[in-house]
Scaffold this motif. Structure first.
Motif, short mmCIF file in Angstrom:
data_model
loop_
_atom_site.label_atom_id
_atom_site.label_comp_id
_atom_site.label_asym_id
_atom_site.label_seq_id
_atom_site.Cartn_x
_atom_site.Cartn_y
_atom_site.Cartn_z
N TRP A 219 6.40 0.34 -10.72
CA TRP A 219 6.32 1.77 -11.00
C TRP A 219 6.87 2.73 -9.85
CZ3 TRP A 219 4.31 -1.53 -14.20
CH2 TRP A 219 4.07 -1.44 -15.72
N VAL A 220 7.80 2.83 -9.67
CA VAL A 220 8.03 2.88 -8.15
C VAL A 220 8.32 4.79 -7.72
CG1 VAL A 220 10.13 2.97 -5.98
CG2 VAL A 220 9.25 1.21 -7.53
N TRP A 273 -3.48 2.60 -5.09
CA TRP A 273 -2.12 2.65 -4.38
C TRP A 273 -1.82 3.81 -5.05
CZ3 TRP A 273 0.64 -2.79 -6.82
CH2 TRP A 273 0.04 -3.27 -6.07
N ALA A 274 -2.20 4.70 -6.08
CA ALA A 274 -1.64 5.69 -6.77
C ALA A 274 -3.17 6.49 -6.24
CB ALA A 274 -1.53 6.27 -8.22
N LYS A 275 -3.22 7.09 -4.93
CA LYS A 275 -3.89 8.38 -3.96
C LYS A 275 -4.61 9.69 -5.18
CE LYS A 275 -4.10 5.00 -1.64
NZ LYS A 275 -5.50 4.22 -1.35
N VAL A 276 -5.80 9.49 -5.37
CA VAL A 276 -6.32 11.10 -5.43
C VAL A 276 -5.17 12.58 -4.87
CG1 VAL A 276 -8.21 12.50 -5.93
CG2 VAL A 276 -8.39 10.13 -6.15
N GLY A 277 -4.79 12.66 -5.83
CA GLY A 277 -4.01 14.36 -4.98
C GLY A 277 -2.96 14.49 -5.46
N GLU A 278 -2.18 13.10 -5.52
CA GLU A 278 -0.87 13.03 -5.84
C GLU A 278 -0.33 13.15 -7.45
OE1 GLU A 278 1.37 9.82 -3.91
OE2 GLU A 278 -0.09 9.06 -4.72
N GLU A 279 0.61 13.86 -6.72
CA GLU A 279 1.04 14.61 -9.01
C GLU A 279 2.66 13.91 -8.40
OE1 GLU A 279 -0.02 19.85 -8.46
OE2 GLU A 279 1.45 18.97 -6.18
N PRO A 316 13.51 5.41 -1.83
CA PRO A 316 11.63 5.17 -1.80
C PRO A 316 11.74 4.57 0.24
CG PRO A 316 12.16 4.84 -3.25
CD PRO A 316 13.62 5.18 -2.86
N PHE A 317 12.86 4.09 0.32
CA PHE A 317 13.02 3.71 1.83
C PHE A 317 14.08 4.29 2.71
CE2 PHE A 317 13.95 -0.44 -0.62
CZ PHE A 317 12.52 -0.99 -0.26
N ARG A 318 13.98 5.24 2.42
CA ARG A 318 14.27 6.51 3.15
C ARG A 318 14.00 6.48 5.01
NH1 ARG A 318 17.59 11.34 2.17
NH2 ARG A 318 17.55 13.28 3.76
N ASP A 415 7.54 -5.80 -1.33
CA ASP A 415 6.16 -6.12 -0.11
C ASP A 415 6.77 -4.84 0.42
OD1 ASP A 415 4.66 -8.07 -1.17
OD2 ASP A 415 5.86 -8.88 0.39
N LYS A 416 7.77 -4.44 0.43
CA LYS A 416 8.48 -3.36 1.59
C LYS A 416 7.35 -2.11 1.01
CE LYS A 416 10.07 -2.29 5.71
NZ LYS A 416 10.37 -2.23 6.32
N LEU A 417 8.31 -1.87 -0.63
CA LEU A 417 7.81 -0.62 -1.69
C LEU A 417 6.09 -0.66 -1.08
CD1 LEU A 417 9.33 -1.54 -4.81
CD2 LEU A 417 9.81 0.40 -2.88
N LEU A 418 5.29 -1.50 -1.74
CA LEU A 418 3.91 -1.60 -0.76
C LEU A 418 4.00 -0.50 0.79
CD1 LEU A 418 2.27 -4.11 -2.63
CD2 LEU A 418 1.49 -1.64 -2.69
N GLU A 419 4.56 -1.26 1.79
CA GLU A 419 4.99 -0.50 2.75
C GLU A 419 4.60 0.71 3.27
OE1 GLU A 419 7.31 -1.84 7.14
OE2 GLU A 419 6.83 -3.82 6.13
#
Length: 974
Positions: A219-220, A273-279, A316-318, A415-419
């Motif tokens: 999920w990206v 990975w999904a942080k509190v406050g993210e919309e 995502p890699f922008r 791994d890059k998406l996590l980074e």
């Protein structure tokens, strides 16, 4: 007290006499029959005999020449042989010419396997040297398979089969391709195709099988860059099972029919990975599932969202470190009909170079993509499954390794998406996924330059497209079963343009030149003629010779101005052209088809998978070059499973090799199985099923043996139908009924019905009824007996009809029967036609009457069975039942008939009076009751009947009067 008999009368009986063996010995006998057919050149004699008759052509779908035949081959070839033999015996010139598919990946793959074992590099071998090894490999297996097919009893032109690798065939295949080029139907385009990284080539749909496969799911987040100000800075979430395609992403798709909302994370673990406050923007129906996968403990819906108000997102890699701005293009938000809320997030990550829907989105939104910075579909993955060097961050990573296992790309992308903080969840899912049916490796969708044929380009007028022609041809074609028509119609109706090119070495090349300056295909008939002539002399290897370019272009063109295309034609184009290089050049095959106003008929018969294979490519090839289908009818069969319904595999140890069945039981046992199954569905075979077929065969053989033995006494006497006993007239009527049924069933390709009806007739109506009743007359009647002569005549007719009707299914056994009956000098049963049945044999009124007679007989035999079981009688000839028939119609049907003879008792009394409740009855024949009794009189020493008349003939006091007369005639003749 045992009666003393003065002499042995057994030698005076006309018992069956034949050297036709009870034990078939098929494994030893069948090769002798094959040798006999070869010596008499049966195929040529059949062709001469049928010359001038309407043609029925079963055009052979070519198997690959790459190994021993398997049970599926046996089913397929036997079905074809049944068809051709049946049609030949019904007045057609039914000429079967076998063929082989010799090019393509299956054979090329085998040679590469040999190379790998020897440590050789294919790319270091001159191409024509490699092609020669492929040709030699195919030639070897053609000889092996030819012998195996012939052993099955398949009759055809084995000395002159068609081969796709014959020089003439390769020339005509190239000519067919050049017809598409000359008519403007061929073009080079760049599209995502199913690609095998193991085999390094595009695959056709028919070369693909679907297997369960475990994939990564991610999920990206895609940040909103422009559009509705209230959404800028928020994130659209996509879900995909192909993380490796993220670097190729160029858009996100949504659906107008889905409800979307903006959701805010309110509670989540600290390290989540999904942080509190993210919309996040998600489909309403899927939001809860997404947050569960993302380990979000609480969330709230903030607002409705209309995704069409989002103009562009960011990749995502922008701006990712090391990407050097490669991913800094815009990602447009696009509406697509393919988007659903069945699973995922309601948004579809769109990579135009790696999916059919994705590519279609690019075609429909070119201007938007261009505005976003993507003017062309990006090329990101090389033929070996690795990323091109120009794709930063992932250069050198492979999607799959050389054996088809998972490479390093998915992990690198995740791994890059996590980074970069773009991943909110990950997982794995098992789903159906396309694999190569040869290497068994998973496939990828890959954007590559390929050669295509337009499906929707207008050809010779408005609406005249290849798709329209093919759909019209399907509607005009007979399909058996009819469901095949719907299936192939749906495939043609929705299929994309036809991709013809393969990046391989063994096959017919795409014989075209492309102008380097304009990109246009050279259309020159003189050049085409040079290519065709060279192929006829040297084969397609001529295209790969060093001077080929200059040789074919000639003096009219500069070789520097043109590109010679070295891609290979898809093998489905080869086999799709068989009508052009097999049927049309041969005078004995080229049909004046019924569907085109003639009287000849062309049938294609293959497995149901060929709706997307040979039936499909043949239809497109013929419609593209001739405007119509190459066939009048298409017949399909299912697949062969083991006797438990499982797919056969060597690992399960449940395969059934036709060679083993033939070695142990004979080819006719295998053919009987083919003729008795419902081939339209998946069939089953295994040890117990084979045994059942062996038992059925024995019953048939014993019935045939009895007829042959009885006919040893037949002197050719004919008896007028009107002078025959009713029982003989009934048997002739049954032949008349069966004649229509058998002919209709063969024309309907319903071989199961043919076998079932003939088997039941022979084992139930003949062996268990007619022959049982008539044995007394056949064995014991005087030579002058009309009944006996009529019975022998009828048995002769039964024999001739039954063996010819069964000949297409059991060619060896029926040939053996035929030569035992008429000697080997009469030719072959396979030169016979189905006998014509005289109209006078049909007697429906008599048949209706005998339904009633046999209903009464069934009650009588039931009563006798009880008497035997209780040991009150030993044999039915010891009985004298009294039969009470209170139904006037049933009683009238019995009038004038010898019911004792029909019931195989010595005596029988009929009564119209009712009888006691203790009498034997059957529930379904309430008006018939049987009171058992014992026959009175003495036992005849010859026929064993017990009658009061035994002892009344002074010359033969131990015999009935009938038997005494038989003895006088026998001794008088002597």
């Amino acid at each position: 007290m045992t009666e003393t008999v003065s002499r042995d009368y057994s030698e005076t009986l006309n018992l069956p006499k034949t050297d036709f063996p009870m034990r078939a010995g098929l494994p030893k006998n069948e090769p002798k029959i094959l040798k006999r057919w070869e010596d008499q050149d049966l195929y040529r004699v059949m062709r001469q005999q049928a010359a001038g008759k309407p043609k029925f052509i079963l055009h052979d779908g070519p198997p690959y020449a790459n190994g021993n035949i398997h049970i599926g081959h046996a089913l397929n070839k036997v079905l074809k042989d049944i068809v051709t033999r049946a049609m030949q015996m019904q007045g057609y010139d039914s000429n079967y010419v076998p063929g082989w598919d010799c090019h393509g990946l299956p054979i090329e793959w085998k040679i590469e396997e040999q190379y790998r074992k020897k440590g050789k590099n294919k790319d270091a071998i001159p191409v024509n040297e490699f092609r020669k090894e492929c040709r030699d490999f195919a030639a070897k297996w053609i000889d092996v398979q030819r012998d195996e097919f012939k052993r099955l009893g398949i009759e055809g032109d084995w000395d002159n089969p068609y081969l796709t690798m014959n020089f003439d065939s390769e020339a005509i295949i190239a000519e067919e391709l050049m017809k598409f080029a000359m008519s403007g139907q061929l073009y080079r385009g760049s599209k995502p195709v199913m690609w095998s990284v193991v085999e390094k080539t595009a695959l056709a749909e028919a070369e693909v099988e679907y297997q369960d496969h475990e994939s990564h799911t991610i999920w990206v987040k895609f940040p909103v860059l422009t559009g509705d100000d209230s959404l800028v800075g928020k994130n659209v979430v996509i879900w995909t099972t192909t993380p490796w395609t993220i670097p190729a992403n160029r858009a996100v798709s949504f659906s107008h029919s889905i409800s979307y909302g903006l959701y805010k994370v309110t509670e989540a673990p600290q390290d989540n990975w999904a942080k509190v406050g993210e919309e996040l923007v998600l489909a309403d129906n899927l939001a809860a599932d997404v947050f569960k996968a993302a380990r979000v403990e609480a969330f709230e819906r903030v607002a409705d969202v209309d995704p069409s108000k989002i103009e562009f997102c960011g990749h995502p890699f922008r701006g990712a470190e090391g990407a050097d701005g490669y991913f800094d293009f815009y990602v447009p938000m696009l509406a697509g009909d393919h988007v659903t809320d069945d699973a995922g997030t309601g948004f579809v990550h769109t990579a135009p170079g790696h999916g059919a829907d994705d590519f279609q989105m690019f075609l429909e939104n070119r201007a938007t993509f261009a505005k976003a910075g993507t003017e062309q579909v990006p090329l990101t993955v090389q033929e070996d499954g690795s990323y091109y060097p120009h794709v930063p961050l992932f250069e050198g990573h492979y999607i799959l390794n050389r054996k088809g296992g998972e490479g390093t790309t998915n992990k690198a992308v995740i791994d890059k998406l996590l980074e970069v903080g773009a991943l909110i969840a990950r997982g794995k899912v098992k789903h159906s996924y396309p694999h190569s049916w040869r290497s068994k490796a998973p496939l990828i969708f890959r954007n590559t330059p390929q050669w295509f044929v337009y499906m929707d380009k207008e050809l010779e007028g408005e609406g005249d497209t290849l798709r329209a022609r093919a759909l019209k041809a399907i509607a005009e074609t007979r399909f058996v079963p009819v469901s095949g028509q719907h299936r192939i119609h749906n495939m043609i109706e929705s299929r994309p343009d036809w991709v013809l090119s393969r990046q391989r070495a063994w096959g017919v090349p795409i014989t075209i030149f492309v102008n380097k300056a304009t990109g246009e295909i050279l259309q020159d008939e003189t050049v085409n003629a040079r290519i065709s002539a060279a192929f006829r002399e040297e084969g397609a290897d001529a295209w790969f010779a060093e001077d080929a370019k200059e040789r074919f272009l000639g003096n009219d063109y500069s070789s520097d101005d043109f590109e010679k295309v070295d891609d290979i034609l898809d093998v489905w184009f080869d086999s799709g052209s068989t009508h052009a290089f097999c049927m049309e050049p041969r005078e004995d095959l080229n049909p004046n088809r019924k569907g085109l106003g003639g009287e000849d008929y062309v049938l294609y018969l293959e497995g149901t998978d060929q709706h997307r294979g040979w039936f499909h490519s043949s239809l497109l090839e013929s419609c593209g070059t001739r405007g119509h289908a190459p066939y009048d009818a298409v017949l399909t069969h299912g697949f062969t499973m083991d006797e438990h319904g499982r797919k056969m595999s060597k690992s399960l140890g449940n395969t059934v090799a036709p060679q083993d069945v033939i070695k142990q039981y004979g080819a006719d046992i295998l053919r009987l199985w083919v003729g008795s199954v419902d081939y339209a569905e998946d069939q089953r075979i295994g040890p117990s099923i084979i045994k059942t077929n062996v038992d059925s065969y024995r019953k048939l053989r014993n019935t045939l043996r009895f007829m042959l033995g009885s006919l040893a006494h037949y002197k050719g006497d004919e008896v007028a139908v009107a002078d025959m006993p009713e029982l003989e007239q009934l048997m002739l009527h049954r032949l008349a009924e069966l004649d229509k049924l058998v002919r209709d069933s063969y024309h309907a390709f319903d071989f199961k019905r043919v076998f079932s009806v003939l088997f039941n007739f022979m084992t139930v109506e003949l062996s268990a009824f007619y022959f049982d009743v008539r044995k007394d007359a056949l064995y014991c009647d005087p030579l002058s007996s009309v009944k006996r002569k009529a019975s022998l005549y009828v048995i002769e007719q039964l024999f001739r009809h039954l063996v010819t009707w069964m000949a297409p299914i059991l060619p060896f056994t029926t040939e053996e029967c035929w030569t035992h009956r008429y000697s080997e000098d009469v030719g072959s049963i396979h030169l016979e036609q189905f006998p014509q049945v005289p109209a006078e044999w049909r007697n429906d009124a008599l048949a209706a009457k005998w339904v009633k007679v046999r209903k009464v007989r069934r009650v009588i035999t039931g009563a006798l069975e009880v008497e035997r079981r209780e040991k009150r009688i030993g044999a039915s000839l010891e009985a004298h039942p009294v039969v009470h028939v209170t139904d006037p119609e049933l009683l009238a049907a019995l009038e004038g008939l010898d019911m004792a003879e029909i019931s195989i008792t010595s005596q029988l009394t009929l009564s119209s009076e009712p009888t006691s409740a203790e009498a034997f009855r059957l529930e379904d024949v309430a008006d018939v009751a049987v009171v058992p009794g014992l026959a009175e009189g003495k036992k005849c020493a010859r026929c064993w009947k017990i009658l009061p008349e035994v002892g009344t003939d002074a010359d033969y006091p131990e015999l009935t009067l009938r038997d005494a007369q038989a003895m006088r005639e026998l001794e008088g003749a002597a």
